[in-house]
Design an enzyme around this catalytic site. Structure first.
Site, mmCIF file in Angstrom:
data_model
loop_
_atom_site.group_PDB
_atom_site.id
_atom_site.type_symbol
_atom_site.label_atom_id
_atom_site.label_comp_id
_atom_site.label_asym_id
_atom_site.label_seq_id
_atom_site.Cartn_x
_atom_site.Cartn_y
_atom_site.Cartn_z
ATOM 1 N N SER A 50 0.830 -1.199 0.000
ATOM 2 C CA SER A 50 0.000 0.000 0.000
ATOM 3 C C SER A 50 0.869 1.255 0.000
ATOM 4 O O SER A 50 1.680 1.454 -0.906
ATOM 5 C CB SER A 50 -0.964 -0.035 1.182
ATOM 6 N N HIS A 76 -8.016 0.485 -0.948
ATOM 7 C CA HIS A 76 -7.878 -0.554 -1.973
ATOM 8 C C HIS A 76 -9.196 -1.156 -2.436
ATOM 9 O O HIS A 76 -9.372 -2.367 -2.469
ATOM 10 C CB HIS A 76 -6.890 -1.635 -1.505
#
Length: 309
Positions: free
Chosen positions: A86, A194
């Protein structure tokens, strides 16, 4: 024998994590550079109060990752592979030479601001252990009600993170445990990372970052979305600008690095989750968490594992 540097994502932070970085000249210079770039004292970002902000967390993780990678590089330990989960993709891009530190800070600040303003409260992430991605996806698709959850991270074959609204995550956790999950735990993340909930924010970041200069990496940069090496500057820019919208396929990235020859893996502070995943699934490699070892001992251990003086 090759070295990979791994950079953790949001959820790895804890109060005081920037103050626990090694006492080292290059670390101090990195902290000063970050403060000058952003016009703030970055050491103020790791208090318990400050860490309630997604912006503070994401900036702090980038600073910690770059500071530690620079300290390792000054000890003669530059990685052949760089990857981050991430927001960890940002220090990975800096570590690989694809992006300047100052531009990474500006871009991640914009990213975090977009994420926080899109969903300021009532959302987050839950980590589910013991079910496969297919099982989690099936449960998510069958969830009743208007709010759904999304597969956000595939950290390991049976360690899946889902994103969504608080009530939807609570209901999903109960369904997952009833279906045989060992654990369903909320993470210290206050945005639904996400997934498609960040489609608009992603388009804004893509447009905003269009003129930020990127370069082809000097080492191997492994992306989040596909878990594959990226060699082109524009491809790395796209990975960083869009990864808030797409599932993080961390286990694929880890597998690619190991299959390509990474034998020693060093996870930057403040994380240990990526180290634990590698240790469980790839016992033949040497994963090390920098957060648990003094810098000089870490560097000596890495040299010994790599077989270099």
């Amino acid at each position: 024998m090759s070295l990979a540097c791994l950079f953790p994502g949001q959820g790895a932070q804890s109060p005081g994590f920037l103050h626990r970085l090694p006492e080292h000249e290059i670390v101090r210079k990195t902290l000063d550079e970050a403060s000058a770039t952003l016009g703030i004292d970055v050491l103020a970002l790791d208090s318990a109060e400050a860490l309630q902000s997604t912006v503070a967390v994401q900036i702090g993780l980038v600073v910690a990752g770059v500071a530690h990678a620079r300290a390792l590089a000054q000890a003669g330990l530059s990685p052949q592979f760089s990857a981050g989960l991430s927001v960890g993709a940002y220090p990975a891009a800096v570590c690989s030479g694809a992006l300047d530190f100052a531009n990474a800070l500006r871009m991640v600040k914009k990213r975090a601001e977009l994420m926080e303003s899109a969903w300021p409260s009532g959302y987050g992430l839950t980590a589910v252990s013991g079910l496969s991605e297919t099982q989690v996806e099936t449960l998510a698709n069958a969830q009743d009600g208007s709010e759904r959850v999304y597969v956000a991270n595939v950290n390991a074959p049976r360690q899946i993170v889902v994103a969504g609204a608080n009530a939807a995550l609570e209901a999903f956790a109960a369904r997952a445990l009833a279906a045989g999950a060992r654990k369903a735990q909320r993470l210290a993340v206050s945005v639904p990372s996400h997934c498609e909930l960040f489609a608009d924010a992603t388009e804004q970041l893509v447009a905003w970052s269009r003129d930020i200069p990127f370069r082809s990496p000097e080492g191997v940069y492994v992306d989040n979305r596909g878990g594959r090496p990226l060699h082109d500057a524009d491809a790395i820019r796209a990975d960083l600008a869009t990864n808030m919208r797409y599932t993080v396929r961390w286990f694929d990235a880890l597998t690619v690095m190991i299959e390509s020859g990474a034998t020693v893996l060093v996870e930057a502070p403040p994380g240990q989750v990526l180290t634990d995943i590698a240790r469980e699934h790839y016992p033949e490699v040497a994963p090390l968490s920098a957060a648990t070892l003094p810098l000089d001992r870490l560097a000596a251990t890495v040299r010994r594992r790599l077989g270099v003086d």
